[in-house]
Motif scaffolding. Structure first.
Motif, PDB file in Angstrom:
ATOM      1  N   ALA A   1       0.921  -1.298  -0.052  1.00  0.00           N
ATOM      2  CA  ALA A   1      -0.095  -0.002   0.043  1.00  0.00           C
ATOM      3  C   ALA A   1       1.035   1.274  -0.085  1.00  0.00           C
ATOM      4  O   ALA A   1       2.137   1.101   0.268  1.00  0.00           O
ATOM      5  CB  ALA A   1      -0.949   0.062   0.979  1.00  0.00           C
TER       6      ALA A   1
ATOM      7  N   LYS B   1      -3.058   3.599  -5.706  1.00  0.00           N
ATOM      8  CA  LYS B   1      -4.252   3.585  -4.919  1.00  0.00           C
ATOM      9  C   LYS B   1      -5.638   2.639  -5.552  1.00  0.00           C
ATOM     10  O   LYS B   1      -6.405   2.162  -4.619  1.00  0.00           O
ATOM     11  CB  LYS B   1      -4.666   5.162  -4.577  1.00  0.00           C
TER      12      LYS B   1
ATOM     13  N   GLU C   1       2.775   2.253   2.995  1.00  0.00           N
ATOM     14  CA  GLU C   1       3.452   1.098   3.848  1.00  0.00           C
ATOM     15  C   GLU C   1       5.159   1.238   3.323  1.00  0.00           C
ATOM     16  O   GLU C   1       5.339   1.675   2.138  1.00  0.00           O
ATOM     17  CB  GLU C   1       3.061  -0.196   3.448  1.00  0.00           C
TER      18      GLU C   1
END
Length: 59
Positions: free
Chosen positions: A26, A56, A29
């Motif tokens: 993500a 995203k 992260e």
């Protein structure tokens, strides 16, 4: 069928490459450059805003 990819650019070593968004963590992260092993948020490796939006949406 074409496979969607995003373009990445390491902010430390300037390595650039493409990868499928589903192969990345993500945006918030940690991600590690395969070349210099720099560690930053995945979003910081996106070459363009469009690449970040694709990550995203599809990642």
């Amino acid at each position: 069928m074409d496979r969607t990819t995003v373009q990445l650019l390491c902010p430390e070593c300037a390595k650039d490459w493409q990868v499928s968004p589903d192969e990345l963590p993500a945006p918030a992260e940690m991600f590690h450059c395969p070349n210099c092993h720099a560690s930053r948020r995945t979003a910081e490796f996106m070459r363009t805003d469009r690449d970040l939006q694709t990550l995203k949406q599809l990642g």
